[in-house]
Every structure is written in C-alpha cells, then in structure tokens.
Design a protein around this motif. Structure first.
Motif, PDB file in Angstrom:
ATOM      1  N   ALA A 181       1.087  15.217  -5.024  1.00 25.84           N
ATOM      2  CA  ALA A 181       0.911  13.979  -5.783  1.00 25.84           C
ATOM      3  C   ALA A 181       0.430  12.846  -4.888  1.00 25.84           C
ATOM      4  O   ALA A 181      -0.349  11.997  -5.318  1.00 25.84           O
ATOM      5  N   LEU A 182       0.882  12.805  -3.637  1.00 28.03           N
ATOM      6  CA  LEU A 182       0.434  11.754  -2.729  1.00 28.03           C
ATOM      7  C   LEU A 182      -1.057  11.877  -2.463  1.00 28.03           C
ATOM      8  O   LEU A 182      -1.771  10.867  -2.409  1.00 28.03           O
ATOM      9  N   ASP A 183      -1.551  13.108  -2.303  1.00 29.46           N
ATOM     10  CA  ASP A 183      -2.992  13.298  -2.111  1.00 29.46           C
ATOM     11  C   ASP A 183      -3.768  12.804  -3.329  1.00 29.46           C
ATOM     12  O   ASP A 183      -4.825  12.184  -3.198  1.00 29.46           O
ATOM     13  N   HIS A 184      -3.254  13.090  -4.518  1.00 26.56           N
ATOM     14  CA  HIS A 184      -3.920  12.630  -5.738  1.00 26.56           C
ATOM     15  C   HIS A 184      -3.933  11.102  -5.798  1.00 26.56           C
ATOM     16  O   HIS A 184      -4.943  10.495  -6.166  1.00 26.56           O
ATOM     17  N   LEU A 185      -2.804  10.499  -5.437  1.00 22.70           N
ATOM     18  CA  LEU A 185      -2.725   9.040  -5.449  1.00 22.70           C
ATOM     19  C   LEU A 185      -3.694   8.433  -4.447  1.00 22.70           C
ATOM     20  O   LEU A 185      -4.352   7.430  -4.725  1.00 22.70           O
ATOM     21  N   LYS A 186      -3.823   9.046  -3.266  1.00 20.05           N
ATOM     22  CA  LYS A 186      -4.742   8.530  -2.258  1.00 20.05           C
ATOM     23  C   LYS A 186      -6.188   8.628  -2.748  1.00 20.05           C
ATOM     24  O   LYS A 186      -7.001   7.733  -2.487  1.00 20.05           O
ATOM     25  N   MET A 232       9.091   6.961 -12.733  1.00 21.66           N
ATOM     26  CA  MET A 232       8.422   8.263 -12.788  1.00 21.66           C
ATOM     27  C   MET A 232       7.583   8.496 -11.539  1.00 21.66           C
ATOM     28  O   MET A 232       7.540   9.612 -11.005  1.00 21.66           O
ATOM     29  N   ALA A 233       6.921   7.453 -11.050  1.00 21.44           N
ATOM     30  CA  ALA A 233       6.126   7.585  -9.825  1.00 21.44           C
ATOM     31  C   ALA A 233       7.015   7.971  -8.657  1.00 21.44           C
ATOM     32  O   ALA A 233       6.644   8.812  -7.825  1.00 21.44           O
ATOM     33  N   GLN A 234       8.187   7.375  -8.581  1.00 21.56           N
ATOM     34  CA  GLN A 234       9.114   7.691  -7.502  1.00 21.56           C
ATOM     35  C   GLN A 234       9.509   9.162  -7.537  1.00 21.56           C
ATOM     36  O   GLN A 234       9.538   9.837  -6.509  1.00 21.56           O
ATOM     37  N   VAL A 235       9.796   9.667  -8.734  1.00 17.96           N
ATOM     38  CA  VAL A 235      10.187  11.065  -8.875  1.00 17.96           C
ATOM     39  C   VAL A 235       9.040  11.985  -8.478  1.00 17.96           C
ATOM     40  O   VAL A 235       9.213  12.937  -7.702  1.00 17.96           O
ATOM     41  N   ILE A 236       7.855  11.690  -8.988  1.00 16.14           N
ATOM     42  CA  ILE A 236       6.694  12.555  -8.721  1.00 16.14           C
ATOM     43  C   ILE A 236       6.346  12.556  -7.239  1.00 16.14           C
ATOM     44  O   ILE A 236       6.136  13.612  -6.626  1.00 16.14           O
ATOM     45  N   LEU A 237       6.289  11.363  -6.625  1.00 12.59           N
ATOM     46  CA  LEU A 237       5.895  11.279  -5.227  1.00 12.59           C
ATOM     47  C   LEU A 237       6.953  11.849  -4.298  1.00 12.59           C
ATOM     48  O   LEU A 237       6.650  12.257  -3.170  1.00 12.59           O
ATOM     49  N   ASN A 291       2.445  -0.567  -4.332  1.00 10.82           N
ATOM     50  CA  ASN A 291       3.897  -0.413  -4.296  1.00 10.82           C
ATOM     51  C   ASN A 291       4.289   1.052  -4.191  1.00 10.82           C
ATOM     52  O   ASN A 291       5.202   1.411  -3.446  1.00 10.82           O
ATOM     53  N   TRP A 292       3.613   1.919  -4.951  1.00  6.18           N
ATOM     54  CA  TRP A 292       3.949   3.342  -4.920  1.00  6.18           C
ATOM     55  C   TRP A 292       3.693   3.932  -3.533  1.00  6.18           C
ATOM     56  O   TRP A 292       4.516   4.651  -2.991  1.00  6.18           O
ATOM     57  N   VAL A 293       2.525   3.615  -2.975  1.00  4.70           N
ATOM     58  CA  VAL A 293       2.187   4.176  -1.665  1.00  4.70           C
ATOM     59  C   VAL A 293       3.119   3.646  -0.578  1.00  4.70           C
ATOM     60  O   VAL A 293       3.700   4.399   0.193  1.00  4.70           O
ATOM     61  N   PHE A 294       3.265   2.328  -0.523  1.00  9.00           N
ATOM     62  CA  PHE A 294       4.012   1.731   0.576  1.00  9.00           C
ATOM     63  C   PHE A 294       5.524   1.871   0.397  1.00  9.00           C
ATOM     64  O   PHE A 294       6.254   1.977   1.369  1.00  9.00           O
ATOM     65  N   ARG A 295       6.005   1.863  -0.832  1.00 11.62           N
ATOM     66  CA  ARG A 295       7.448   1.936  -1.037  1.00 11.62           C
ATOM     67  C   ARG A 295       7.974   3.342  -0.801  1.00 11.62           C
ATOM     68  O   ARG A 295       9.009   3.534  -0.169  1.00 11.62           O
TER      69      ARG A 295
END
Length: 244
Positions: free
Chosen positions: A110-115, A99-104, A187-191
């Motif tokens: 979504a990347l800004d939210h994750l950061k 799901m993270a892969q799809v969202i990002l 993993n989400w950020v770097f992958r």
C-alpha cells in the motif's frame, strides 16, 4: 435425498436486520446537517431535546453525538453545547484517516501505491504552481526552506517544515479540494512512516531539492519544475525502499 428448499426461506437480501438506536439517531442527525436544518455554526439541540424528538434514551443520543464528532460533523466541548462544523473537503478526507492507518500498517504494498499516487499529484501541483505562483507566494516557499534549514538537528521540526513546503505548493492552486487531498496524503505518508521519511544525515539533499523546485517555479519553467519534483520524490523513495 436432499429436501428442496422452502420458497419462503429467507435470503440474505430479505432478512430484516435490527439496527442500534444510536445508528438511527446518527442517521437522523446527519440528515439534519445535510439538509441545512442544522447549519455550520449552529448549536446542536440538547440531549434532552433530542431524546424527546426521537423517542430514545440518553445513551443512544450520546453515542450518536460521539459518532458525529468522529466524522468531523460537529465539535463537542465539555460544558458547552455542541456546534455544527462547516462541511469541507478536509472533513470528508479526514474520515479516511483510520482506514489509511490500517491499510498502511498491514499491507506493505500500500505504501508503494501511495507513493505512486503522490508522485502524480505532486508533479501536477508543481506545474500549477509554475503558472499561478505570485512573487509573494514564492517568497513564502523560500521562507519555509529557511525555516527547515534552521530546524536541522530537530527531526520533528524538520519534518514539519517538509510537510509545510509541499502543502504550500498545493495551496498555490487556490483549489480547496486539491489542498485537502495534499494534506491527507502528506499526513498518511509522514504520520505512518515517519521513521522512514527522516533522512538522517542527508537533510541537505532535501533542502537542495526544495530550493531547485522553487527556482524552477520562479523561472516559470514547468518542465524543469516537474523534473525537479520527480527527482526529489524519486530520491526520497529510494531512501524509503533502502530503509524498509
């Protein structure tokens, strides 16, 4: 003139949905794991035994076992009996990877939210590290940075060391859930944004930031460590935004 609806007309809540046999088998197998009937390390009953127990065919059993493996609940090895995995925070968070892969990949914001979440998390982790890090753990952080310096010119190895540095700070907490959350976020950020997080030509900035963070941890300077981590993440964020 519109006819009044029948009082017996089925609503969406009343409809009986026919479920796949494999879903029902998956539900039963998962219940066996959660109840302790199947414990970590146990072998899963054979396909033949499961077919007899649940009264279903081989395709339903195989599909359910594959789903169990995708959820991290069992490990399937060709030619051997499947085994039950330990139930850990890592397994739970691993389920969010797809799901993270799809969202990002599809939602730029979504990347800004994750950061933002990562900034809060990492500054919290470094504050804990200031309070708990042993001399041996601080030495391990320095060795990670030395390994990262030796990896200059090798982008995959450099990034792997970057992940290892932040993972090691989270491990100092001694909390397996915090460690699992750190692993998942890294993993989400770097992958999924590897190309943006490689500071081509600015690797020395990353190395300097990491050393300053270690120095503040070693000095037991919580506020200084938090400020150093914030500056490090803000600088990397600036590069990401400039590259996007």
């Amino acid at each position: 003139m519109a006819q009044p609806s029948s009082p017996l007309a089925p609503s969406s809540e009343d409809r009986i949905v026919r479920r796949k046999l494999s879903d029902l088998v998956l539900e039963r197998l998962t219940a066996m794991v959660l109840s302790g009937e199947l414990k970590p390390g146990d072998t899963v009953p054979s396909e033949r035994d499961l077919m007899a127990r649940f009264g279903v065919g081989r395709p339903a059993v195989r599909e359910a076992l594959q789903a169990m493996q995708m959820r991290g609940l069992i490990t399937i090895v060709h030619g051997e009996r499947s085994r039950v995995n330990p139930l850990t925070a890592e397994i739970a968070l691993h389920q969010a990877d797809t799901m993270a892969q799809v969202i990002l990949s599809t939602a730029p914001e979504a990347l800004d939210h994750l950061k933002d979440v990562r900034r809060l998390f990492e500054t919290g982790m470094v504050r804990i590290a200031v309070a708990k890090a042993t001399p041996a753990e601080i030495a391990e952080l320095r060795e990670v940075v030395h390994s990262q310096r030796r990896a200059l010119g090798d982008a995959p190895a450099f990034i792997a060391c970057d992940i290892a540095f932040h993972r090691r700070i989270a491990e100092i907490s001694g909390n397996p859930i915090l460690r699992a959350v750190s692993e998942a976020m890294l993993n989400w950020v770097f992958r999924y944004h590897n190309d943006l997080l490689h500071w081509s030509g600015r690797e020395d900035v990353t190395l300097g930031d990491h050393l300053r963070i270690i120095e503040r941890i070693e000095a037991r300077d919580a506020e200084g460590a938090v400020a150093a981590m914030q500056a490090h993440l803000d600088r990397s964020t600036g590069v990401i935004q400039h590259s996007a």
